[in-house]
Scaffold this motif. Structure first.
Motif, mmCIF file in Angstrom:
data_model
loop_
_atom_site.group_PDB
_atom_site.id
_atom_site.type_symbol
_atom_site.label_atom_id
_atom_site.label_comp_id
_atom_site.label_asym_id
_atom_site.label_seq_id
_atom_site.Cartn_x
_atom_site.Cartn_y
_atom_site.Cartn_z
ATOM 1 N N GLN A 8 39.376 41.243 44.207
ATOM 2 C CA GLN A 8 40.681 40.802 44.703
ATOM 3 C C GLN A 8 41.670 40.632 43.544
ATOM 4 O O GLN A 8 42.835 41.009 43.659
ATOM 5 C CB GLN A 8 40.552 39.488 45.493
ATOM 6 N N LEU A 9 41.185 40.050 42.436
ATOM 7 C CA LEU A 9 42.039 39.884 41.262
ATOM 8 C C LEU A 9 42.457 41.239 40.693
ATOM 9 O O LEU A 9 43.617 41.441 40.322
ATOM 10 C CB LEU A 9 41.333 39.037 40.201
ATOM 11 N N LEU A 10 41.516 42.177 40.624
ATOM 12 C CA LEU A 10 41.833 43.521 40.129
ATOM 13 C C LEU A 10 42.878 44.203 41.012
ATOM 14 O O LEU A 10 43.771 44.892 40.512
ATOM 15 C CB LEU A 10 40.563 44.379 40.064
ATOM 16 N N LYS A 11 42.788 43.998 42.315
ATOM 17 C CA LYS A 11 43.754 44.604 43.242
ATOM 18 C C LYS A 11 45.132 43.955 43.129
ATOM 19 O O LYS A 11 46.148 44.646 43.181
ATOM 20 C CB LYS A 11 43.244 44.492 44.678
ATOM 21 N N GLY A 17 42.779 41.101 35.947
ATOM 22 C CA GLY A 17 41.459 41.452 36.489
ATOM 23 C C GLY A 17 40.596 42.156 35.464
ATOM 24 O O GLY A 17 39.403 41.883 35.345
ATOM 25 N N LEU A 18 41.215 43.063 34.711
ATOM 26 C CA LEU A 18 40.464 43.758 33.663
ATOM 27 C C LEU A 18 40.016 42.774 32.581
ATOM 28 O O LEU A 18 38.871 42.827 32.121
ATOM 29 C CB LEU A 18 41.288 44.888 33.047
ATOM 30 N N ALA A 19 40.913 41.879 32.183
ATOM 31 C CA ALA A 19 40.551 40.884 31.164
ATOM 32 C C ALA A 19 39.375 40.027 31.648
ATOM 33 O O ALA A 19 38.440 39.759 30.882
ATOM 34 C CB ALA A 19 41.757 40.004 30.845
ATOM 35 N N GLN A 20 39.399 39.637 32.909
ATOM 36 C CA GLN A 20 38.307 38.841 33.475
ATOM 37 C C GLN A 20 37.019 39.667 33.550
ATOM 38 O O GLN A 20 35.940 39.173 33.259
ATOM 39 C CB GLN A 20 38.680 38.323 34.877
#
Length: 174
Positions: A8-11, A17-20
């Motif tokens: 969901q974060l990546l979207k 999202g990538l950093a996570q």
């Protein structure tokens, strides 16, 4: 953060999202890359491969809107495929060494080694090749055994007996 939350974060915010993803899965991806590439790559090359894996993952995700079932599974697939490509590239770059050239190089570098090389030659084949590959080229036992068509336990026994023979040959020569 679980995979669904990460997706969901990546979207919603691909950069965060990538950093996570990197923070959460860098050890996992590094473990895969190291296990596949440790025999043919330097530590720096492996780190570069890990970075490339995350970049490839990100690019794939951008193309399909991060529509995937599992971040971990996708990273595993990307990591394995990329490591295979890196492995093949590295193997093509490495030149095969001629054992006679290697022996000459070692003997030239250190005259004390020439006694050892002579002793190893007295072991005969395949022991001579096993010892050069194991102790001078640093190859792993399983790789040597596979190339020579030997069982790993047979190779280990040859190494053990060969070391005893070498010791005896070198003691007699002194």
């Amino acid at each position: 953060m679980n995979d669904n939350e990460l997706l969901q974060l990546l979207k919603s915010d691909a950069q965060r999202g990538l950093a996570q993803t990197v923070m959460q899965y860098s050890a996992y991806v590094h473990k895969i890359a190291y296990s596949k590439l440790c025999d043919v790559c330097t530590r720096e090359d492996i780190e570069e491969a890990v970075s490339d894996i995350f970049l490839i993952f990100y690019n794939i995700g951008q193309k399909n809107g991060f529509d995937m079932k599992s971040v971990r599974a996708m990273l595993m697939v990307v990591a394995k495929r990329h490591c295979i490509n890196v492995f093949h590239r590295q193997c093509k770059q490495e030149e095969m060494l001629d054992y006679d050239d290697l022996e000459n190089t070692i003997a030239e570098d250190n005259s004390e080694n020439s006694d050892l090389i002579d002793a190893i030659k007295q072991l005969g084949e395949p022991d001579e090749q096993i010892f050069i590959r194991k102790y001078y080229l640093g190859e792993k036992n399983k790789d040597i055994a596979k190339d020579l068509g030997l069982n790993i336990s047979t190779l280990n026994m040859k190494l053990s007996r060969g070391l005893k023979k070498l010791k005896k040959i070198l003691e007699e020569g002194v």
